[in-house]
Design an enzyme around this catalytic site. Structure first.
Site, PDB file in Angstrom:
ATOM      1  N   LYS A   1      44.049  31.227  31.595  1.00 22.26           N
ATOM      2  CA  LYS A   1      43.166  32.249  32.153  1.00 22.26           C
ATOM      3  C   LYS A   1      41.768  31.942  31.651  1.00 22.26           C
ATOM      4  CE  LYS A   1      45.836  35.273  29.947  1.00 22.26           C
ATOM      5  NZ  LYS A   1      46.192  36.285  30.938  1.00 22.26           N
ATOM      6  N   ARG A   2      40.727  32.633  32.179  1.00 20.19           N
ATOM      7  CA  ARG A   2      39.389  32.425  31.638  1.00 20.19           C
ATOM      8  C   ARG A   2      39.386  32.693  30.136  1.00 20.19           C
ATOM      9  NH1 ARG A   2      35.195  31.600  35.422  1.00 20.19           N
ATOM     10  NH2 ARG A   2      33.906  31.530  33.564  1.00 20.19           N
TER      11      ARG A   2
ATOM     12  N   LYS B   1      40.605  38.724  26.151  1.00 19.88           N
ATOM     13  CA  LYS B   1      41.916  38.145  26.481  1.00 19.88           C
ATOM     14  C   LYS B   1      42.621  37.609  25.237  1.00 19.88           C
ATOM     15  CE  LYS B   1      40.381  36.882  31.191  1.00 19.88           C
ATOM     16  NZ  LYS B   1      41.329  37.523  32.140  1.00 19.88           N
TER      17      LYS B   1
ATOM     18  N   THR C   1      46.746  38.589  37.092  1.00 21.17           N
ATOM     19  CA  THR C   1      47.586  38.144  38.208  1.00 21.17           C
ATOM     20  C   THR C   1      48.361  36.883  37.814  1.00 21.17           C
ATOM     21  OG1 THR C   1      45.569  37.134  39.076  1.00 21.17           O
ATOM     22  CG2 THR C   1      46.332  39.139  40.154  1.00 21.17           C
TER      23      THR C   1
ATOM     24  N   HIS D   1      37.091  45.901  39.740  1.00 22.96           N
ATOM     25  CA  HIS D   1      37.941  44.949  39.022  1.00 22.96           C
ATOM     26  C   HIS D   1      37.695  44.906  37.528  1.00 22.96           C
ATOM     27  CE1 HIS D   1      39.496  42.824  42.663  1.00 22.96           C
ATOM     28  NE2 HIS D   1      38.362  43.265  43.168  1.00 22.96           N
TER      29      HIS D   1
ATOM     30  N   LYS E   1      52.408  35.464  38.610  1.00 16.41           N
ATOM     31  CA  LYS E   1      52.838  34.127  39.024  1.00 16.41           C
ATOM     32  C   LYS E   1      53.882  33.579  38.056  1.00 16.41           C
ATOM     33  CE  LYS E   1      48.182  33.658  40.696  1.00 16.41           C
ATOM     34  NZ  LYS E   1      46.808  33.233  40.366  1.00 16.41           N
TER      35      LYS E   1
HETATM   36  C1  26Q Z   1      28.613  38.911  37.742  1.00 14.36           C
HETATM   37  C2  26Q Z   1      27.239  38.784  37.597  1.00 14.36           C
HETATM   38  C3  26Q Z   1      26.611  37.564  37.755  1.00 14.36           C
HETATM   39  C4  26Q Z   1      27.374  36.465  38.061  1.00 14.36           C
HETATM   40  C5  26Q Z   1      28.747  36.581  38.200  1.00 14.36           C
HETATM   41  C6  26Q Z   1      29.366  37.800  38.040  1.00 14.36           C
HETATM   42  C7  26Q Z   1      30.838  37.916  38.155  1.00 14.36           C
HETATM   43  C8  26Q Z   1      31.593  36.986  38.832  1.00 14.36           C
HETATM   44  C9  26Q Z   1      32.967  37.094  38.884  1.00 14.36           C
HETATM   45  C10 26Q Z   1      31.502  38.982  37.554  1.00 14.36           C
HETATM   46  C11 26Q Z   1      32.886  39.093  37.619  1.00 14.36           C
HETATM   47  C12 26Q Z   1      33.636  38.139  38.282  1.00 14.36           C
HETATM   48  C13 26Q Z   1      35.097  38.154  38.340  1.00 14.36           C
HETATM   49  C14 26Q Z   1      35.852  39.081  37.786  1.00 14.36           C
HETATM   50  C15 26Q Z   1      37.321  38.991  37.804  1.00 14.36           C
HETATM   51  O1  26Q Z   1      37.874  37.974  38.165  1.00 14.36           O
HETATM   52  N1  26Q Z   1      38.020  40.061  37.405  1.00 14.36           N
HETATM   53  C16 26Q Z   1      39.483  40.028  37.384  1.00 14.36           C
HETATM   54  O2  26Q Z   1      39.947  40.457  38.653  1.00 14.36           O
HETATM   55  C17 26Q Z   1      41.348  40.287  38.760  1.00 14.36           C
HETATM   56  C18 26Q Z   1      41.746  40.653  40.167  1.00 14.36           C
HETATM   57  O3  26Q Z   1      41.676  42.031  40.348  1.00 14.36           O
HETATM   58  C19 26Q Z   1      42.083  41.102  37.712  1.00 14.36           C
HETATM   59  O4  26Q Z   1      43.455  40.785  37.782  1.00 14.36           O
HETATM   60  C20 26Q Z   1      41.559  40.788  36.309  1.00 14.36           C
HETATM   61  O5  26Q Z   1      42.148  41.667  35.362  1.00 14.36           O
HETATM   62  C21 26Q Z   1      40.052  40.917  36.287  1.00 14.36           C
HETATM   63  O6  26Q Z   1      39.544  40.522  35.008  1.00 14.36           O
END
Ligand code: 26Q
Length: 834
Positions: free
Chosen positions: A568-569, A574, A676, A376, A680
């Protein structure tokens, strides 16, 4: 077994006959009253919508329960292949209204509650979000399990039951303040604890080779500190098809034996402390935060999920087929949601080899045929690595297995590229130098049969960049699965008025066959339909204003303004900063009198910053300060407003997307894997202003360039520009940009807080700014001007809005899941009858 015979129904009859469990209004009202009065002990005097919501949820849960059991029976009888979606996050949001929608009882219940003098909306609003995810990746998992149930696919979601979900965000003096989200504080009617399926998970200890009775040597992992994994199941109903799949979330509980052992040794305090350590594992969801990388507790969580889920699947297997694993790979497939659960590859090897005595080569063949990995992210800093010494201490047997996997893999690489030592170093699962680290993405690549990105561009960049060596070795492993979102929640559920207009125009097949929205295309030319469309959008915008007023009652909002949305985050890539620069530019234009053609605009920005991400938090502060200046300046009143929407979450998006006119998808090209939220918003008739990044590219392809506001450098141009990027001279050459930067640097937005935005300003003026915000400024501003011109032509805008919705069919997660199934999982669809 305490009961010899335990009979809940007459012979040859179904347990259903015990209750009516009908879907009619009177059945619901009867059960609702029963739960409200007898289970919850409330009467008419209690005016809190919360208890009514609980009683209604109980009644609905009963209906799901019968279908759940029927689904279970159907899958069991079929003896078919199953898929398991392993994810550290499932961002479900609220359940009640979605359950009503998927059961097909929304109107019945709305009316039934109304008859009792209860407003259904109030009950819906009283439910807390299940916020067990950070953002896109977690919400994607939730959309996927909805689609799997709707497509009648035997898929189980496996995740963690965090006691605390994503923090709630409050804004104090313009700054983000995090509060823990104890979402389970009032209990959770949607889950069922299944103590009987609890499993033991090992940590620590050491390994030893032992010889068993048959003289066979096996590695034993001993002297471990064990933690109990207790499953909690949540029903996942398909759309009006009687299928109810399972989401199984694991909770960590201290084992009794473990406590007793230490207690008997006299270490009372240590034994209580150990209990707490064990139960910490599922206490809190980690925020997506670079500072949280490498934390031991996070690794514990990951292994806990992987081990519990695999043991669960294997014990089910052994019950059915005994110790014969020859067909395991034909009957089971695991989809890894990013590298977070990828320790499952080593864990499956451990369970097969050490516990079930499968020879290494056979076990490896099974593993490589059952594991599939979804990536991702392209940001290299987001790729997970774990220090070898941490893994040796926490998971000693798994570390041995990873070394063995790596040794065999490197032998394969050496055979393919004899003498290429640089490549061996590059491709090794173990990163050398300084402290050794395990590269989890490489473990996932080596141990799986499928690797996919989440949008075309992203998958292509994985093959050409990040994973190029692996692509050369195994080109056929790589594939793309462009993300999607569920049209149940993101159109039918969140925008009932638009859904009804669509259905009265083209029928209701679009709910499960979203490409049928194309039937709306001819209506984009129909004057009457356009009036209706505009009215629906107008009403949605009014509701959005009401929602914003809950947070900002002081604001004076104009429903005819262009609603410009970026939710978004908060992250530099972004580029919320680019959005703010544009707002400041509009403000400057109005202030200097160049406002005769400025279209009234209401800019909404929402999102959470990771608690340790200092720059992201500064961006929130900047947005709030600029908002304060603008919103309190009478010169711009009615022309321009800006708000930061606190605590953006799933249930907030359900209110935002129906009312949005413009969707901001403005990441630096090549950085957003997919996105995503863009889907929406498009589905709800918003137009996109966006770069050629992630799924924006495919959105533009579907809707046509004339209905999309494209701007900015391409991924290739961004990379080509880096070496000679000179933002300061670009500022010098663009008077609009100069004025914006001057306003920022003069402290106009931070008059009593000197210097607080220096870091932000320095970052965008830095020639090494990875996100190259200044490079896209001119193109963005000019394109925003085109947006305004387009918005002035109401009729034309409405036409484009309709076409965006009409062409959003590709972005249904049903399409995505069908692709996963056809190309990776290969499951049979199974319909459930009651
Ligand atoms: C990593 C290390 C330690 C703690 C947390 C994490 C962590 C947690 C969540 C790293 C990444 C995430 C989430 C990533 C994420 O949401 N990525 C997004 O995924 C979407 C679905 O595929 C995409 O549409 C987005 O582009 C992408 O940024």
């Amino acid at each position: 077994m305490p009961y010899k015979r335990f009979i809940l129904s007459k012979p040859n009859s179904s347990i259903t006959e015990l209750n009516a469990l009908g879907l009619g209004k009177t059945d619901f009202i009867a059960d609702f009253k029963q739960y409200y009065i007898h289970l919850l002990g409330r009467d008419e005097a209690c005016r809190s919508p919360y208890y009514a919501g609980e009683a209604l949820s109980q009644a609905i849960r009963d209906r799901l329960m019968e279908r759940w059991k029927a689904t279970h029976k159907t899958y069991k009888a079929a003896h078919g292949k199953r898929a398991f979606y392993l994810s550290m996050e499932f961002l479900l949001g609220r359940t009640l209204s979605n359950a009503m929608l998927n059961l097909g009882v929304t109107d019945t219940i709305t009316q039934g509650m109304y008859d009792l003098g209860v407003e259904i909306e109030e009950l819906i609003e009283s439910e807390l979000d299940a916020g067990l995810g950070n953002g896109g990746l977690g919400r994607l998992a939730a959309c996927f399990i909805d689609s799997c149930a709707t497509l009648q696919l035997p898929v189980i979601g496996y995740g963690l039951r965090y006691e605390y979900g994503m923090f709630t965000q409050t804004i104090i003096n313009g700054e983000q303040v995090e509060k823990p989200d104890h979402w389970l504080r009032h209990g959770n009617v949607w889950e069922i604890e299944r103590l009987e399926y609890s499993l033991l998970i090992k940590f620590g200890g050491h390994t030893e080779i032992q010889t068993d009775e048959q003289g066979i040597q096996r590695v034993c992992w001993i002297n471990t500190h064990d933690v109990l994994a207790v499953p909690y199941d949540t029903p996942i109903p398909g759309y009006q098809n009687n299928t109810v799949n399972t989401l199984r979330l694991w909770k960590a509980v201290a084992t009794e034996e473990f406590d007793l052992e230490e207690f008997n040794a006299g270490d009372y305090a240590e034994s209580v402390a150990a209990k707490i350590t064990a139960e910490h594992i599922t206490m809190v969801l980690y925020p997506n935060d670079a500072n949280e990388n490498g934390k031991e507790l996070r690794l514990r969580q990951q292994y806990f999920l992987a081990s519990a889920s695999l043991q669960d699947v294997i014990s089910h297997w052994v019950k059915l087929y005994g110790e014969n694993f020859s067909e395991f790979a034909q009957k089971n497939v695991f989809q890894l949601n990013d590298t977070h659960p990828s320790i499952a590859i080593a864990e499956l090897m451990r369970l097969l080899v050490d516990i079930h005595g499968v020879p290494w080569n056979d076990a490896w063949a099974i593993t490589r045929q059952t594991m599939a990995y979804t990536n991702h992210t392209l940001l290299p800093e987001a790729l997970e690595k774990w220090p070898v010494n941490l893994m040796q201490r926490l998971l000693p047997r798994l570390m041995e297995i990873i070394f063995e996997i790596n040794a065999r893999f490197l032998a394969e690489v050496a055979l393919h590229w004899p003498g290429d030592n640089a490549r061996l170093r590059r491709m090794s699962i173990i990163e050398e130098g300084g402290q050794q680290q395990v590269r989890m993405a490489y473990l996932a690549l080596v141990g799986s049969f499928s690797v996919n990105g989440v949008a075309q561009l992203h998958s292509q960049l994985l093959q050409q960049g990040l994973f190029h060596d692996f692509y050369e070795l195994w080109p056929n492993k790589f594939n793309n699965k462009t993300n999607g979102v569920t049209p149940r929640r993101w159109l039918a559920g969140c925008n009932p008025e638009l859904a009804e207009l669509i259905t009265e125009t083209i029928g209701d097949s679009w709910v499960t066959e979203l490409s049928d929205l194309k039937k709306l295309i001819p209506y984009a030319e129909n004057a009457q339909f356009k009036i209706k469309w505009r009215t629906v959008k107008h009403n949605a915008k009014q509701r959005l204003i009401d929602y914003i007023h809950l947070q900002h009652p002081e604001l004076n909002l104009n429903v005819d303004a262009l609603f410009d949305v970026q939710v978004k985050r908060i992250h530099e890539y972004k580029r919320q900063i680019l959005n703010v620069l544009h707002v400041i530019h509009l403000y400057d234009r109005i202030k200097r009198g160049d406002s005769h053609m400025v279209v009234p605009r209401c800019v909404l920005i929402g999102g959470k910053a990771a608690p340790g991400y200092v720059m992201a938090k500064k961006i929130i502060k900047l947005i709030n300060n600029v908002a304060h200046s603008i919103n309190s300046d009478p010169d711009v009143a009615g022309k321009l407003s800006l708000f930061f929407l606190p605590d953006y979450r799933v249930s907030a998006m359900e209110k935002i997307c129906p009312g949005a006119d413009l969707s901001e998808q403005i990441s630096t090209a090549g950085k957003e894997a997919s996105g995503t939220g863009n889907m929406k918003l498009m589905m709800n008739g918003a137009l996109t202003i966006g770069t050629l990044d992630g799924a924006n590219i495919e959105i533009r392809e579907e809707v046509g360039d004339e209905n999309f506001f494209l701007f900015g450098l391409t991924e290739g141009e961004i990379e080509a520009r880096r070496s000679h990027y000179d933002p300061v001279s670009m500022i010098d050459q663009d008077t609009d940009l100069q004025r914006v930067i001057n306003l920022l640097e003069s402290g106009h937005f931070n008059q009593f807080e000197p210097g607080i935005f220096d870091g932000i300003i320095a970052s965008i003026k830095n020639p090494h700014d990875p996100w190259m915000t200044i490079a896209d400024f001119r193109s963005y501003i000019d394109t925003q001007k085109r947006v305004e011109d387009a918005y002035l032509d109401k009729d034309h805008w409405t036409r484009m809005s309709i076409l965006n919705c009409a062409n959003s069919g590709k972005f249904s997660s049903d399409r995505t899941i069908n692709e996963y199934n056809d190309e990776i999982w290969k499951l049979e669809h199974r319909s459930v009858s009651l």
